[in-house]
Write an enzyme that holds these catalytic residues in place. Structure first.
Site, PDB file in Angstrom:
ATOM      1  N   ASN A 103     -95.152  88.324  45.510  1.00 15.38           N
ATOM      2  CA  ASN A 103     -96.162  89.171  44.471  1.00 15.38           C
ATOM      3  C   ASN A 103     -95.820  88.544  43.173  1.00 15.38           C
ATOM      4  O   ASN A 103     -94.689  88.737  42.568  1.00 15.38           O
ATOM      5  CB  ASN A 103     -96.044  90.663  44.658  1.00 15.38           C
ATOM      6  CG  ASN A 103     -96.864  91.510  43.854  1.00 15.38           C
ATOM      7  OD1 ASN A 103     -97.365  90.926  42.935  1.00 15.38           O
ATOM      8  ND2 ASN A 103     -97.243  92.524  44.240  1.00 15.38           N
ATOM      9  N   THR A 104     -96.215  87.672  42.685  1.00 16.04           N
ATOM     10  CA  THR A 104     -95.877  86.952  41.754  1.00 16.04           C
ATOM     11  C   THR A 104     -96.045  87.827  40.115  1.00 16.04           C
ATOM     12  O   THR A 104     -95.205  87.527  39.537  1.00 16.04           O
ATOM     13  CB  THR A 104     -96.850  85.761  41.153  1.00 16.04           C
ATOM     14  OG1 THR A 104     -98.389  86.062  41.079  1.00 16.04           O
ATOM     15  CG2 THR A 104     -96.652  84.562  42.295  1.00 16.04           C
ATOM     16  N   CYS A 105     -96.785  88.799  40.110  1.00 20.01           N
ATOM     17  CA  CYS A 105     -96.814  89.577  39.026  1.00 20.01           C
ATOM     18  C   CYS A 105     -95.636  90.245  38.645  1.00 20.01           C
ATOM     19  O   CYS A 105     -95.267  90.493  37.522  1.00 20.01           O
ATOM     20  CB  CYS A 105     -97.916  90.470  38.910  1.00 20.01           C
ATOM     21  SG  CYS A 105     -99.582  89.949  39.110  1.00 20.01           S
ATOM     22  N   VAL A 106     -95.016  90.760  39.776  1.00 17.34           N
ATOM     23  CA  VAL A 106     -93.776  91.674  39.482  1.00 17.34           C
ATOM     24  C   VAL A 106     -92.689  90.764  40.105  1.00 17.34           C
ATOM     25  O   VAL A 106     -91.345  91.298  40.176  1.00 17.34           O
ATOM     26  CB  VAL A 106     -93.911  92.821  40.415  1.00 17.34           C
ATOM     27  CG1 VAL A 106     -94.764  93.713  39.585  1.00 17.34           C
ATOM     28  CG2 VAL A 106     -94.025  92.831  41.753  1.00 17.34           C
TER      29      VAL A 106
END
Length: 167
Positions: free
Chosen positions: A134-137
């Site tokens: 999950n790249t956003c976090v």
């Protein structure tokens, strides 16, 4: 035949005005005169971060958060740290792109990555499964592989994939 030279001139002028507009906007936020104390390399580092990511095992252990099935003493987490240290510069860039969405680190390296890279165990998955993210976090979901070499193979395979199907 006369349209080509005119189009080239227009493109050059357009590019020049875009550059001038960027410079003017940047100067309004951060006065260019204050950059004189920095070398070009230092300015690049400030604006772009570490383009050739470098880290040690200690950096990974200190600035990466193992959670939900992993601890700092977990074999899978320690294997990941070793695999990350053994990566070539290009593999490190690919890993960062995969895990964070950006192929470089901020100035100061992993210590300044925000949010920190978090590694969690991907439960119920075996050796045939790939890591996902999950790249956003900056969240890496990692199966517990039977060997460090298999972890390396699957991680490198994942970092070379393009698209969102490994989220």
């Amino acid at each position: 035949k006369q349209w080509y030279p005119r189009r080239v001139r227009e493109a050059v002028v357009s590019t020049q005005s875009t550059g001038d507009n960027f410079k003017s906007g940047f100067n309004s936020v951060f006065p260019l005169s204050s950059l004189r104390m920095f070398s070009p390399e230092e300015v690049r580092m400030l604006l772009c971060g570490e383009m050739t990511p470098n880290w040690t095992k200690q950096d990974i252990l200190e600035y990466t958060e193992p959670k939900f099935g992993f601890t700092r003493e977990s074999e899978g987490f320690l294997n990941l740290a070793e695999v990350l240290v053994e990566m070539s510069p290009g593999e490190r860039k690919n890993f960062l792109q995969f895990a964070t969405g950006c192929s470089s680190l901020p100035p100061g390296g992993l210590a300044n990555l925000n949010p920190r890279l978090t590694v969690v165990k991907k439960e119920g998955e075996g050796d045939s499964s790939l890591p996902s993210v999950n790249t956003c976090v900056h969240y890496l979901k990692l199966p517990e592989y039977s060997s460090k070499e298999l972890l390396r193979q699957r991680l490198l395979q994942s970092t070379q994939e393009k698209g969102f199907h490994l989220n």
